[in-house]
Design a protein around this motif. Structure first.
Motif, PDB file in Angstrom:
ATOM      1  N   GLN A 202     -10.036  -2.124   1.107  1.00  0.00           N
ATOM      2  CA  GLN A 202      -9.923  -1.204   1.602  1.00  0.00           C
ATOM      3  C   GLN A 202      -8.963  -0.668   3.376  1.00  0.00           C
ATOM      4  O   GLN A 202      -8.519  -0.250   3.430  1.00  0.00           O
ATOM      5  CB  GLN A 202     -11.608  -0.561   2.107  1.00  0.00           C
ATOM      6  CG  GLN A 202     -12.120   0.201   1.057  1.00  0.00           C
ATOM      7  CD  GLN A 202     -14.328   0.067   0.843  1.00  0.00           C
ATOM      8  OE1 GLN A 202     -14.492  -0.587   2.381  1.00  0.00           O
ATOM      9  NE2 GLN A 202     -14.477   0.249   0.554  1.00  0.00           N
TER      10      GLN A 202
ATOM     11  N   PHE B 238      -5.609   0.080   1.730  1.00  0.00           N
ATOM     12  CA  PHE B 238      -6.069   1.700   1.631  1.00  0.00           C
ATOM     13  C   PHE B 238      -5.250   2.055   2.392  1.00  0.00           C
ATOM     14  O   PHE B 238      -5.162   3.182   2.565  1.00  0.00           O
ATOM     15  CB  PHE B 238      -6.760   1.876   0.756  1.00  0.00           C
ATOM     16  CG  PHE B 238      -7.148   1.516  -0.614  1.00  0.00           C
ATOM     17  CD1 PHE B 238      -6.567   2.033  -1.727  1.00  0.00           C
ATOM     18  CD2 PHE B 238      -8.348   0.815  -1.058  1.00  0.00           C
ATOM     19  CE1 PHE B 238      -6.796   1.849  -2.974  1.00  0.00           C
ATOM     20  CE2 PHE B 238      -8.301   0.176  -2.682  1.00  0.00           C
ATOM     21  CZ  PHE B 238      -7.444   0.922  -3.377  1.00  0.00           C
TER      22      PHE B 238
ATOM     23  N   TYR C 162     -10.064  -2.317  -8.102  1.00  0.00           N
ATOM     24  CA  TYR C 162     -10.629  -2.349  -7.010  1.00  0.00           C
ATOM     25  C   TYR C 162     -11.995  -1.168  -7.536  1.00  0.00           C
ATOM     26  O   TYR C 162     -13.126  -1.637  -6.848  1.00  0.00           O
ATOM     27  CB  TYR C 162     -10.201  -0.760  -6.172  1.00  0.00           C
ATOM     28  CG  TYR C 162     -10.480  -0.881  -4.880  1.00  0.00           C
ATOM     29  CD1 TYR C 162     -11.126  -0.541  -4.326  1.00  0.00           C
ATOM     30  CD2 TYR C 162     -11.864   0.712  -5.368  1.00  0.00           C
ATOM     31  CE1 TYR C 162     -11.990  -0.197  -3.195  1.00  0.00           C
ATOM     32  CE2 TYR C 162     -12.036   1.293  -4.621  1.00  0.00           C
ATOM     33  CZ  TYR C 162     -12.369   0.835  -3.095  1.00  0.00           C
ATOM     34  OH  TYR C 162     -13.228   1.503  -2.143  1.00  0.00           O
TER      35      TYR C 162
ATOM     36  N   ALA D 273      -1.737   2.687   3.154  1.00  0.00           N
ATOM     37  CA  ALA D 273      -1.202   3.041   1.983  1.00  0.00           C
ATOM     38  C   ALA D 273      -1.128   4.644   2.863  1.00  0.00           C
ATOM     39  O   ALA D 273      -0.227   5.450   2.891  1.00  0.00           O
ATOM     40  CB  ALA D 273      -1.859   2.938   1.054  1.00  0.00           C
ATOM     41  N   LEU D 274      -2.213   4.649   4.062  1.00  0.00           N
ATOM     42  CA  LEU D 274      -2.525   6.082   3.888  1.00  0.00           C
ATOM     43  C   LEU D 274      -2.067   6.621   5.501  1.00  0.00           C
ATOM     44  O   LEU D 274      -1.111   7.148   5.815  1.00  0.00           O
ATOM     45  CB  LEU D 274      -4.326   6.546   4.412  1.00  0.00           C
ATOM     46  CG  LEU D 274      -5.011   6.536   2.880  1.00  0.00           C
ATOM     47  CD1 LEU D 274      -7.022   6.802   3.390  1.00  0.00           C
ATOM     48  CD2 LEU D 274      -4.420   7.861   2.532  1.00  0.00           C
TER      49      LEU D 274
ATOM     50  N   ALA E  63      -5.274  -0.705  -8.644  1.00  0.00           N
ATOM     51  CA  ALA E  63      -6.461   0.208  -8.663  1.00  0.00           C
ATOM     52  C   ALA E  63      -8.272   0.316  -9.560  1.00  0.00           C
ATOM     53  O   ALA E  63      -9.579   0.653  -9.578  1.00  0.00           O
ATOM     54  CB  ALA E  63      -6.050   1.772  -9.618  1.00  0.00           C
TER      55      ALA E  63
ATOM     56  N   VAL F 152       1.883   4.387  -3.218  1.00  0.00           N
ATOM     57  CA  VAL F 152       1.406   6.160  -2.245  1.00  0.00           C
ATOM     58  C   VAL F 152       2.738   7.058  -2.958  1.00  0.00           C
ATOM     59  O   VAL F 152       3.074   7.673  -3.582  1.00  0.00           O
ATOM     60  CB  VAL F 152       1.249   6.358  -1.120  1.00  0.00           C
ATOM     61  CG1 VAL F 152       1.267   8.090  -1.210  1.00  0.00           C
ATOM     62  CG2 VAL F 152      -0.026   5.858  -1.182  1.00  0.00           C
TER      63      VAL F 152
ATOM     64  N   GLY G  96       0.649  -1.374   0.100  1.00  0.00           N
ATOM     65  CA  GLY G  96       0.249   0.198   0.191  1.00  0.00           C
ATOM     66  C   GLY G  96       0.867   0.824  -0.281  1.00  0.00           C
ATOM     67  O   GLY G  96       0.744   2.045  -1.027  1.00  0.00           O
TER      68      GLY G  96
END
Length: 235
Positions: A112, A116, A37, A119-120, A34, A23, A19
């Protein structure tokens, strides 16, 4: 440290931080994921729309039956029993659709929560240690994860149990307004009223047993939370 088959270690930095890699730099895998998803989310939304359409049709038809049942004193109470049967039919249809919806919902939630979200904020790590292997197995051998009983329990608790209980109450109120005892008033054509009461009672006992069978509550609550998240996304 435990490893999966073929030396795959989901906690290894090069593999667990996929993840973050998406980024930090543009990668071919990131672009593929991507698009994947986006496709899974679209399929989830389509099945969610089918679920909502089934519920809407069930409510509309049952409302029409109730309006007709009280439109005239000449209309027998049996029309309400027809509404109960129609409600059960829609319940079974919607449970089948919910099982298929859950396939795509689970894939979307897996990406999610583990991709993701990581990744955040990589400091929290992934929610499921072997999520990549599980998702890979799901793509290799797609399966329906929820049993019919689990799907029925969820849709009963979510929509159909209050709807069918409302029909039952209306039916009983209709019988109390008839001449004679309620058992005599429940007679349908040549079927004795006692047999009608027994059949209706057995049906509702079965519905409540399915909805509140031990072990079904957690499944329903988990799915409800996921449904709210999906609606937040698509709304």
């Amino acid at each position: 440290m435990a490893r999966d088959h073929d030396g795959f270690d989901p906690e290894a930095p090069a593999q667990s931080e996929i993840g973050r890699e998406m980024v930090d730099q543009s990668t071919g895998l990131g672009s593929v994921v991507a698009h994947m998803y986006r496709g899974e989310l679209d399929r989830e939304v389509n099945w969610r729309t089918r679920l909502d359409s089934t519920t809407n049709w069930a409510v509309t038809i049952i409302a029409g039956i109730l309006a007709y049942a009280f439109s005239s004193e000449d209309v027998g109470h049996a029309i309400i029993l027809v509404g109960i049967v129609i409600g059960v039919v829609f319940l079974v249809i919607e449970a089948g659709r919910f099982r298929r919806y859950d396939v795509f919902r689970s894939r979307v939630r897996s990406m999610q929560e583990n991709l993701f979200a990581n990744a955040l904020d990589p400091s929290e790590g992934v929610e499921q240690r072997d999520w990549r292997r599980q998702l890979s197995e799901d793509y290799r051998r797609p399966t329906v994860k929820l049993s019919l009983q689990q799907a029925l329990a969820h849709r009963l608790r979510r929509v159909y149990l209050p709807l069918l209980c409302g029909l039952l109450i209306v039916w009983l109120i209709r019988l109390t307004g008839a001449d004679g005892s309620m058992i005599e008033a429940a007679r349908v054509s040549g079927v004795p009223g006692l047999a009608v009461f027994a059949a209706v009672g057995l049906l509702y006992v079965t519905l409540f047993a399915i909805a509140f069978w031990p072990g079904q509550t957690d499944i329903a609550e988990t799915s409800d939370e996921a449904d709210r998240g999906d609606l937040d996304q698509t709304g």
